[in-house]
Design an enzyme around this catalytic site. Structure first.
Site: not given
Ligand code: NAP
Length: 246
Positions: A182, A88-89, A184, A152, A147
């Site tokens: 990860p 979760a993030g 991007y 985060y 930036f």
């Molecule tokens: P995402 O689609 O926004 O998925 C994150 C999920 O976590 C969402 O369903 C979100 O719900 C949920 N969440 C937020 N706050 C929460 C809470 N307090 N309790 C339970 N669930 C909660 O993001 P993603 O791209 O899949 O990213 C997943 C992870 O990978 C994150 O930790 C992110 O920082 C990391 N990451 C992603 C990328 C990328 O390029 N996508 C790159 C590096 C790292 P809501 O949508 O309702 O907020």
């Protein structure tokens, strides 16, 4: 041996859904944990994973007490929790001068506090059973800074230190703790970025493309495999070569 039980936080999000699917394909019973406030997304998730051994549990993982109830509820309903993926993030980007204390706290609580909250409740039972796999999803931003992402990047860098410290504490008990960083990846999180910024970033990725959720999901499945027991305290960058470090 009975099927191992896995929990994936942020489980209905872009990466979370792919991780749930990969773990189910690897023979796990998977519990996707997410906020229940997005009825439309939850319905889409249920359709996408229909027929797979993937279940849903609602919880706010930034809340310590809720995480305790969540772990107990999963163990009562499904059995011993063996695999915990802290995925979760959220982002609340802003330059430091404009960043509110609320933006700082929210990002630290969800991205980093959640890993503490869940490990605090899940590690004891894992130790007692002599098996566990914890995978924390960090980010390239935690390795390089970014930036507008002091909150985060601090949370994601914190996850790396958290993982290595906990790995040392539980390595003798059959539990591994690793992180995945990860770069991007094509999800809603990156779709929200301005197109020109994303295009510029993609042009700088040695692999020549943005990552796919499956790139992360396969790495998590690998680290959570029973046979990956000698890998602990490691961080696996999955970023197409965007950032390389020895
Ligand atoms: P995402 O689609 O926004 O998925 C994150 C999920 O976590 C969402 O369903 C979100 O719900 C949920 N969440 C937020 N706050 C929460 C809470 N307090 N309790 C339970 N669930 C909660 O993001 P993603 O791209 O899949 O990213 C997943 C992870 O990978 C994150 O930790 C992110 O920082 C990391 N990451 C992603 C990328 C990328 O390029 N996508 C790159 C590096 C790292 P809501 O949508 O309702 O907020």
């Amino acid at each position: 041996m009975s099927k191992r039980i896995a929990m994936v936080t942020g489980g209905i999000g872009g990466l979370g859904t792919a991780i749930c699917r990969a773990l189910a394909a690897a023979g796990r019973t998977v519990i996707a944990v997410d906020l229940d406030s997005r009825a439309d997304r939850l319905a889409a998730f249920r359709t996408e994973v229909n027929g797979l051994d993937i279940h849903f549990a609602a919880a706010d993982v930034s809340d310590h007490a809720s995480c305790g109830a969540l772990v107990r509820g999963i163990e009562d309903t499904h059995g011993s929790l063996a695999i915990l993926v802290n995925n979760a993030g959220i982002t609340r980007d802003s330059t430091l001068r404009k960043m509110s204390r609320g933006q700082w706290d929210e990002v630290l609580d969800v991205n980093l506090g959640s890993a503490f909250n869940l490990c605090a409740h899940a590690i004891g039972p894992m130790q007692a059973r002599g098996f566990g796999r914890v995978v924390n999803i960090s980010s390239v931003s935690g390795q390089t800074g970014n930036f507008g992402q002091a909150n985060y990047a601090a949370a994601k860098a914190g996850l790396l230190g958290f993982s290595m410290s906990l790995a040392r504490e539980v390595a003798g008990k059959g539990i591994t703790v690793n992180s995945v960083s990860p770069g991007y990846i094509e999800t809603a999180m990156t779709a929200a970025m301005p197109a020109e910024v994303l295009a510029r970033i993609c042009a700088s990725i040695p692999a020549g493309r943005i990552g796919q959720p499956g790139d992360i999901a396969r790495t998590v499945a690998f680290l959570s495999h029973d046979d990956a027991g000698y890998i602990t305290g490691a961080n696996i960058p999955v970023n197409g070569g965007l950032f390389m470090a020895a």
